[in-house]
Design a protein around this motif. Structure first.
Motif, mmCIF file in Angstrom:
data_model
loop_
_atom_site.group_PDB
_atom_site.id
_atom_site.type_symbol
_atom_site.label_atom_id
_atom_site.label_comp_id
_atom_site.label_asym_id
_atom_site.label_seq_id
_atom_site.Cartn_x
_atom_site.Cartn_y
_atom_site.Cartn_z
ATOM 1 N N VAL A 192 0.847 -1.172 0.000
ATOM 2 C CA VAL A 192 0.000 0.000 0.000
ATOM 3 C C VAL A 192 0.890 1.231 0.000
ATOM 4 N N ASP A 193 0.571 2.171 -0.826
ATOM 5 C CA ASP A 193 1.327 3.415 -0.910
ATOM 6 C C ASP A 193 1.250 4.117 0.450
ATOM 7 N N PRO A 194 2.370 4.523 1.042
ATOM 8 C CA PRO A 194 2.372 5.164 2.367
ATOM 9 C C PRO A 194 1.595 6.482 2.409
ATOM 10 N N ARG A 195 1.418 7.131 1.282
ATOM 11 C CA ARG A 195 0.640 8.377 1.258
ATOM 12 C C ARG A 195 -0.817 8.109 1.605
ATOM 13 N N LEU A 246 -3.184 9.562 4.771
ATOM 14 C CA LEU A 246 -4.502 10.158 4.608
ATOM 15 C C LEU A 246 -5.525 9.486 5.524
ATOM 16 N N LYS A 247 -5.389 8.178 5.769
ATOM 17 C CA LYS A 247 -6.320 7.477 6.663
ATOM 18 C C LYS A 247 -6.196 8.002 8.096
ATOM 19 N N ASN A 248 -5.009 8.445 8.457
ATOM 20 C CA ASN A 248 -4.795 8.968 9.820
ATOM 21 C C ASN A 248 -5.428 10.354 10.015
ATOM 22 N N ILE A 249 -5.671 11.065 8.939
ATOM 23 C CA ILE A 249 -6.273 12.403 9.039
ATOM 24 C C ILE A 249 -7.684 12.329 9.588
#
Length: 177
Positions: free
Chosen positions: A165-168, A172-175
């Protein structure tokens, strides 16, 4: 187009009232229409024609089975259809006075029969679903098992999510939290 002549109804000799007609629709019928969505099938058309002084009311009941191509496996499968439609045909004395519409067919005094083949064709094609799929994709006798297997191979394996999974996206999920 000679095979479509059997779908002509001479209405000038008919008395006022209700008249019954039956037609069979098979592969020969569909071959007459070059770009038909349906290439084969076996359908029965029950037509009730009610002749009145100034018009005719045509009530179509079409039932049977047609073969459609599955959009997933590309195999042919049977599709049951029940169609119930109505069409009005209006008599007119003047040739150029009125034109056909979707709801009303205009019959001039020079005409003495109505060919219902194009109406039957239209009603059958309108009954074809927008997306054609086998009832139980991959598990029916009609489904092309080789094609399903090939599609699974080409789509990336077993269908499980890739662990790369792309770390970007993770950031975004943590936002949301």
């Amino acid at each position: 187009m000679k095979s479509l002549q059997q779908y002509s109804i001479p209405y000038t000799g008919l008395k006022l009232g209700v008249h019954q007609f039956e037609f069979e629709v098979d592969d020969t019928f569909f071959r007459e229409f070059e770009y038909s969505l349906v290439k084969s099938g076996k359908l029965k058309v029950d037509l009730e024609l009610e002749k009145q002084e100034t018009m005719m009311i045509l009530h179509f009941r079409i039932s049977g089975e047609m073969m459609l191509g599955c959009d997933v496996c590309l195999g042919n499968y049977p599709y049951q259809v029940e169609i119930d439609e109505r069409q009005i045909a209006k008599f007119t004395g003047n040739v150029d006075l009125e034109e056909d519409t979707e709801e009303i067919i205009v019959l001039t005094k020079n005409e003495n029969e109505i060919n219902v083949a194009s109406l039957i064709y239209e009603y059958i094609n309108l009954a074809v679903p927008y997306i054609n799929r086998c009832d139980d994709e991959g598990n029916t006798e009609w489904c092309d098992q080789e094609m399903i297997k090939k599609l699974r191979e080409l789509s990336g394996g077993s269908g499980e999510e890739s662990e790369d999974v792309d770390p970007r996206w993770e950031a975004l999920k943590n936002i949301k939290k």
